[in-house]
Write an enzyme that holds these catalytic residues in place. Structure first.
Site, PDB file in Angstrom:
ATOM      1  N   ASP A  22      17.954  -1.307  -0.916  1.00  0.00           N
ATOM      2  CA  ASP A  22      18.312  -0.124  -1.700  1.00  0.00           C
ATOM      3  C   ASP A  22      19.499  -0.413  -2.632  1.00  0.00           C
ATOM      4  O   ASP A  22      20.339  -1.255  -2.329  1.00  0.00           O
ATOM      5  CB  ASP A  22      18.655   1.032  -0.737  1.00  0.00           C
ATOM      6  CG  ASP A  22      18.572   2.395  -1.417  1.00  0.00           C
ATOM      7  OD1 ASP A  22      18.045   2.485  -2.551  1.00  0.00           O
ATOM      8  OD2 ASP A  22      19.032   3.378  -0.807  1.00  0.00           O
ATOM      9  N   TRP A  27      22.950  -0.338  -9.278  1.00  0.00           N
ATOM     10  CA  TRP A  27      23.435  -1.648  -9.744  1.00  0.00           C
ATOM     11  C   TRP A  27      23.253  -1.743 -11.265  1.00  0.00           C
ATOM     12  O   TRP A  27      24.164  -2.170 -11.982  1.00  0.00           O
ATOM     13  CB  TRP A  27      22.643  -2.750  -9.038  1.00  0.00           C
ATOM     14  CG  TRP A  27      23.124  -4.156  -9.274  1.00  0.00           C
ATOM     15  CD1 TRP A  27      24.029  -4.839  -8.519  1.00  0.00           C
ATOM     16  CD2 TRP A  27      22.711  -5.049 -10.322  1.00  0.00           C
ATOM     17  NE1 TRP A  27      24.208  -6.111  -9.031  1.00  0.00           N
ATOM     18  CE2 TRP A  27      23.410  -6.262 -10.142  1.00  0.00           C
ATOM     19  CE3 TRP A  27      21.821  -4.950 -11.391  1.00  0.00           C
ATOM     20  CZ2 TRP A  27      23.251  -7.372 -10.974  1.00  0.00           C
ATOM     21  CZ3 TRP A  27      21.656  -6.043 -12.233  1.00  0.00           C
ATOM     22  CH2 TRP A  27      22.370  -7.235 -12.018  1.00  0.00           C
ATOM     23  N   HIS A  39      15.849  -3.496 -10.659  1.00  0.00           N
ATOM     24  CA  HIS A  39      14.702  -3.975  -9.875  1.00  0.00           C
ATOM     25  C   HIS A  39      14.457  -5.460 -10.168  1.00  0.00           C
ATOM     26  O   HIS A  39      14.222  -6.245  -9.253  1.00  0.00           O
ATOM     27  CB  HIS A  39      13.445  -3.165 -10.194  1.00  0.00           C
ATOM     28  CG  HIS A  39      13.567  -1.706  -9.843  1.00  0.00           C
ATOM     29  ND1 HIS A  39      14.082  -1.277  -8.646  1.00  0.00           N
ATOM     30  CD2 HIS A  39      13.256  -0.576 -10.541  1.00  0.00           C
ATOM     31  CE1 HIS A  39      14.074   0.046  -8.610  1.00  0.00           C
ATOM     32  NE2 HIS A  39      13.584   0.498  -9.759  1.00  0.00           N
ATOM     33  N   LEU A 133       7.926 -18.412   8.964  1.00  0.00           N
ATOM     34  CA  LEU A 133       8.211 -16.977   8.845  1.00  0.00           C
ATOM     35  C   LEU A 133       6.987 -16.203   8.347  1.00  0.00           C
ATOM     36  O   LEU A 133       6.230 -16.703   7.509  1.00  0.00           O
ATOM     37  CB  LEU A 133       9.360 -16.812   7.836  1.00  0.00           C
ATOM     38  CG  LEU A 133       9.734 -15.400   7.403  1.00  0.00           C
ATOM     39  CD1 LEU A 133      10.450 -14.658   8.537  1.00  0.00           C
ATOM     40  CD2 LEU A 133      10.622 -15.431   6.161  1.00  0.00           C
ATOM     41  N   SER A 198      14.694   6.946   5.617  1.00  0.00           N
ATOM     42  CA  SER A 198      13.731   7.150   4.525  1.00  0.00           C
ATOM     43  C   SER A 198      12.283   6.816   4.919  1.00  0.00           C
ATOM     44  O   SER A 198      11.582   6.111   4.186  1.00  0.00           O
ATOM     45  CB  SER A 198      14.144   6.342   3.277  1.00  0.00           C
ATOM     46  OG  SER A 198      15.448   6.699   2.870  1.00  0.00           O
TER      47      SER A 198
HETATM   48  C1  IPE Z   1      13.751   3.708   0.297  1.00  0.00           C
HETATM   49  O1  IPE Z   1      14.643   3.759  -0.775  1.00  0.00           O
HETATM   50  C2  IPE Z   1      12.499   3.032  -0.124  1.00  0.00           C
HETATM   51  C3  IPE Z   1      12.625   1.622  -0.468  1.00  0.00           C
HETATM   52  C4  IPE Z   1      13.670   0.884  -0.323  1.00  0.00           C
HETATM   53  C5  IPE Z   1      11.437   1.015  -0.996  1.00  0.00           C
HETATM   54  P1  IPE Z   1      14.804   5.071  -1.652  1.00  0.00           P
HETATM   55  O2  IPE Z   1      15.902   4.801  -2.586  1.00  0.00           O
HETATM   56  O3  IPE Z   1      13.510   5.472  -2.219  1.00  0.00           O
HETATM   57  O4  IPE Z   1      15.241   6.116  -0.539  1.00  0.00           O
HETATM   58  P2  IPE Z   1      15.799   7.598  -0.657  1.00  0.00           P
HETATM   59  O5  IPE Z   1      14.720   8.422  -1.277  1.00  0.00           O
HETATM   60  O6  IPE Z   1      17.027   7.565  -1.491  1.00  0.00           O
HETATM   61  O7  IPE Z   1      16.073   7.991   0.749  1.00  0.00           O
HETATM   62  C1  IPE Z   2      15.613   0.353  -4.173  1.00  0.00           C
HETATM   63  O1  IPE Z   2      16.512   0.671  -5.168  1.00  0.00           O
HETATM   64  C2  IPE Z   2      14.290  -0.095  -4.712  1.00  0.00           C
HETATM   65  C3  IPE Z   2      13.189   0.869  -4.569  1.00  0.00           C
HETATM   66  C4  IPE Z   2      13.242   2.015  -3.910  1.00  0.00           C
HETATM   67  C5  IPE Z   2      11.934   0.541  -5.201  1.00  0.00           C
HETATM   68  P1  IPE Z   2      16.546   2.114  -5.825  1.00  0.00           P
HETATM   69  O2  IPE Z   2      15.638   2.109  -6.987  1.00  0.00           O
HETATM   70  O3  IPE Z   2      16.284   3.155  -4.813  1.00  0.00           O
HETATM   71  O4  IPE Z   2      18.050   2.178  -6.328  1.00  0.00           O
HETATM   72  P2  IPE Z   2      19.065   3.399  -6.204  1.00  0.00           P
HETATM   73  O5  IPE Z   2      19.045   3.853  -4.778  1.00  0.00           O
HETATM   74  O6  IPE Z   2      18.571   4.453  -7.123  1.00  0.00           O
HETATM   75  O7  IPE Z   2      20.372   2.833  -6.603  1.00  0.00           O
HETATM   76 MG    MG Z   3      17.455   4.187  -3.557  1.00  0.00          MG
END
Ligand code: IPE
Ligand code: IPE
Ligand code: MG
Length: 248
Positions: A22, A27, A39, A133, A198
């Protein structure tokens, strides 16, 4: 001063580590860039933890890459993530081969674009004989979806007289989940300073140790992974018992 990796007890490594990757969006935002930039920069972190887990001899690494709920994001972000998946699976297959890693996935594959399904299938095929792995990508995955699917399969087995309701126990139920035949994760890591699950592996993390890191996913490196493992090794896992019963 020895490195964190050297401080790890090789006899006490988890067999399965799961990670909620996350913080990509934040970032990118900090750098004045679009979320997809985050991403794209998260790919290096994926490579680093995969290599680190393979080096140590961890058997399973499950990465939460796209949740069922992530389908509710803006279309341009979803599209960018899906094409990033295609290009990353293609470009990282060599890393998987070099590190003897087998690729698997959990989640509702049918909802993924054909291009992702095809790349995934071809990478799985190429890596199927690797016995180091197992890297498990959670794609279009959520735990409630998985549990409901499992319940539907069980209901069908009962309807077809292949299973008795009294046969159902934790072991049997686990076999109807996406993670059938995988050990439960001993350690769950979430990056970016968020303290929630989540909808990830709800059944499987019943007794996992949880580790939260403030590091945003694109900045996550091998060293951070080793730190998490070292912290895990300092925990006392009691499984309901008292300390005296589990101390050796
Ligand atoms: C959880 O991250 C899903 C993944 C890392 C793929 P999110 O950023 O979507 O989670 P919430 O919605 O903030 O809890
Ligand atoms: C995690 O990073 C990646 C996915 C959920 C695909 P986020 O996209 O949720 O990044 P933040 O939480 O908005 O910073
Ligand atoms: Mg996120």
């Amino acid at each position: 001063m020895s490195s964190v990796k050297e401080q790890l007890d090789k006899e006490k490594l988890p067999s399965h580590v799961a990670i909620i990757m996350d913080g990509n969006g934040r970032w990118a935002k900090k750098r004045g860039n679009a979320r997809v930039f985050g991403h794209r920069n998260g790919v290096k972190a994926v490579r680093e933890v995969t290599e680190a887990a393979a080096e140590l001899g961890v058997k399973f690494l499950t990465l939460y890459a796209f949740s069922t709920e992530n389908w509710n994001r803006p279309k341009n972000e979803i599209d960018a993530l899906m094409s990033l998946l295609v290009s990353t699976i293609a470009s990282e297959t060599k890393t998987l081969m070099d590190n003897n890693v087998m690729l698997k996935s959990i989640g509702c594959k049918e909802t993924l674009p054909k291009s992702v399904q095809e790349k995934l299938a071809s990478c799985k095929e190429q890596t199927k004989n690797n016995d180091g792995l197992t890297l498990v990508l959670a794609l279009s995955y959520s735990s409630r979806w998985e549990i409901i699917e499992g319940v539907k399969k069980i209901a069908l087995e009962i309807k077809n007289n292949n299973l008795e309701p009294s046969d159902i126990n934790s072991e049997v139920f686990g076999q109807y989940l996406e993670t059938a035949n995988m050990p439960d994760p001993e350690l769950l890591i979430r990056t970016s300073g968020e303290f929630r699950i989540s909808n990830f592996l709800l059944w499987q993390i019943a007794y996992s140790e949880l580790y939260f890191s403030d590091v945003l996913w694109p900045d996550f490196r091998k060293e951070h992974f080793f730190e998490a493992l070292l912290d895990y090794q300092g925990r006392e896992r009691r499984f309901g018992k008292i300390s005296d019963q589990v101390k050796k």
